[in-house]
Design a protein around this motif. Structure first.
Motif, short mmCIF file in Angstrom:
data_model
loop_
_atom_site.label_atom_id
_atom_site.label_comp_id
_atom_site.label_asym_id
_atom_site.label_seq_id
_atom_site.Cartn_x
_atom_site.Cartn_y
_atom_site.Cartn_z
N ILE A 47 75.09 32.25 13.58
CA ILE A 47 75.84 31.77 12.43
C ILE A 47 76.52 32.95 11.75
O ILE A 47 75.88 33.97 11.48
CB ILE A 47 74.92 31.03 11.45
CG1 ILE A 47 74.30 29.83 12.16
CG2 ILE A 47 75.68 30.60 10.21
CD1 ILE A 47 73.22 29.14 11.36
N ARG A 48 77.80 32.80 11.49
CA ARG A 48 78.56 33.86 10.84
C ARG A 48 79.07 33.35 9.50
O ARG A 48 79.52 32.22 9.38
CB ARG A 48 79.74 34.27 11.72
CG ARG A 48 79.27 34.81 13.04
CD ARG A 48 80.38 35.16 13.94
NE ARG A 48 79.80 35.70 15.17
CZ ARG A 48 80.41 35.71 16.31
NH1 ARG A 48 81.63 35.24 16.41
NH2 ARG A 48 79.83 36.22 17.37
N THR A 49 79.01 34.21 8.53
CA THR A 49 79.51 33.85 7.20
C THR A 49 80.63 34.82 6.84
O THR A 49 80.53 36.02 7.09
CB THR A 49 78.40 33.92 6.15
OG1 THR A 49 77.81 35.21 6.17
CG2 THR A 49 77.33 32.87 6.42
N PHE A 50 81.68 34.27 6.29
CA PHE A 50 82.83 35.06 5.89
C PHE A 50 83.01 34.95 4.38
O PHE A 50 82.80 33.89 3.80
CB PHE A 50 84.11 34.57 6.59
CG PHE A 50 84.06 34.73 8.08
CD1 PHE A 50 84.29 35.96 8.67
CD2 PHE A 50 83.81 33.64 8.90
CE1 PHE A 50 84.25 36.11 10.04
CE2 PHE A 50 83.77 33.77 10.27
CZ PHE A 50 83.99 35.02 10.85
N SER A 51 83.44 36.05 3.78
CA SER A 51 83.70 36.04 2.34
C SER A 51 85.03 35.35 2.09
O SER A 51 85.85 35.16 2.99
CB SER A 51 83.73 37.47 1.81
OG SER A 51 84.85 38.16 2.34
N GLU A 52 85.26 34.98 0.84
CA GLU A 52 86.54 34.35 0.47
C GLU A 52 87.71 35.28 0.77
O GLU A 52 88.77 34.84 1.20
CB GLU A 52 86.53 33.97 -1.01
CG GLU A 52 85.75 32.73 -1.33
CD GLU A 52 86.36 31.49 -0.68
OE1 GLU A 52 87.60 31.33 -0.69
OE2 GLU A 52 85.58 30.68 -0.15
N GLU A 53 87.50 36.57 0.56
CA GLU A 53 88.56 37.56 0.82
C GLU A 53 88.93 37.57 2.31
O GLU A 53 90.12 37.61 2.65
CB GLU A 53 88.07 38.94 0.39
CG GLU A 53 89.08 40.04 0.55
CD GLU A 53 88.52 41.39 0.10
OE1 GLU A 53 88.62 42.32 0.91
OE2 GLU A 53 87.98 41.47 -1.02
N GLY A 99 93.02 35.80 6.59
CA GLY A 99 93.38 35.12 7.83
C GLY A 99 94.51 34.13 7.66
O GLY A 99 95.17 33.76 8.63
N GLU A 100 94.78 33.68 6.44
CA GLU A 100 95.84 32.70 6.21
C GLU A 100 97.23 33.32 6.34
O GLU A 100 98.20 32.62 6.61
CB GLU A 100 95.69 32.08 4.82
CG GLU A 100 94.46 31.18 4.71
CD GLU A 100 94.27 30.65 3.30
OE1 GLU A 100 95.13 30.91 2.42
OE2 GLU A 100 93.25 29.99 3.07
N GLY A 101 97.37 34.62 6.14
CA GLY A 101 98.68 35.27 6.19
C GLY A 101 99.11 35.66 7.59
O GLY A 101 100.25 36.06 7.80
N VAL A 102 98.25 35.54 8.57
CA VAL A 102 98.57 35.95 9.94
C VAL A 102 99.09 34.74 10.70
O VAL A 102 98.46 33.68 10.69
CB VAL A 102 97.32 36.51 10.64
CG1 VAL A 102 97.62 36.85 12.08
CG2 VAL A 102 96.79 37.71 9.89
#
Length: 190
Positions: A152-158, A163-166
């Motif tokens: 399980i991987r967790t990503f921060s909001e940052e 990832g949305e800009g790529v």
């Protein structure tokens, strides 16, 4: 049991013979050996389908196996020593419920009649094989390949916002090229 049934014919016989042809005596031998090692029962580990059925059909060894893997899963008062067919089938049903509690997926659970009437001993082997893979979770020797563990991987909001800009290449790019000026083949004649 199954000996009181009429013989299958036509498509039913073909389907049943196809199911029976998938039975693997070597796998059955390995499973019976694994059960013998865990339960310390003196059972014949021959992988022949008749022996496999005779060893497991009353369900008592299967219930004992579940209780060894996870003590108390099947209360001792529920395990039947009766010679009645329905009581033996009840033991098999207790095993199936216990196997699901221990994590065997419902797709790998067999029907009671698959074992009791020798309808599909391959399905019984699949269920036992799935249970054997999960044995290491309960501190016992497992059989077969080790199951994958979740990563399980967790990503921060940052990180998620970055990832949305790529724009991924799967969206396609033509790097400024256009299709203007392409003339391919002959002109269309009317």
């Amino acid at each position: 049991m199954a000996e009181n049934r009429a013989l299958k014919s036509g498509f039913a016989a073909e389907a049943h013979n196809k199911i029976k042809s998938k039975y693997d005596p070597q796998l059955a031998f390995q499973l019976l050996q694994w059960i013998k090692d865990l339960t310390n029962e003196d059972i014949d580990t021959d992988g022949d389908s008749k022996n496999f059925h005779a060893t497991l059909c009353d369900g008592k060894i299967l219930c004992k196996l579940i209780n060894i893997l996870q003590p108390g899963t099947i209360p001792e008062k529920k395990i039947n020593d009766s010679k009645l067919a329905f009581k033996k089938m009840e033991n098999i049903n207790h095993f199936l419920e216990g196997a699901q509690k221990l994590g065997v997926p419902s797709e790998e659970i067999f029907q009671t009649v698959d074992l009791w009437e020798q309808q599909n001993l391959t399905a019984v082997c699949i269920c036992l094989q799935s249970l054997a893979r999960k044995a290491h979770k309960y501190g016992h020797k497992s059989l077969g390949p080790k199951e994958a563990e979740p990563n399980i991987r967790t990503f921060s909001e940052e990180q998620l916002k970055a990832g949305e800009g790529v724009i991924g290449l799967q969206y396609g790019t033509n790097k400024g090229a256009t299709a203007s000026g392409i003339v391919f083949g002959n002109t269309r004649h009317m």
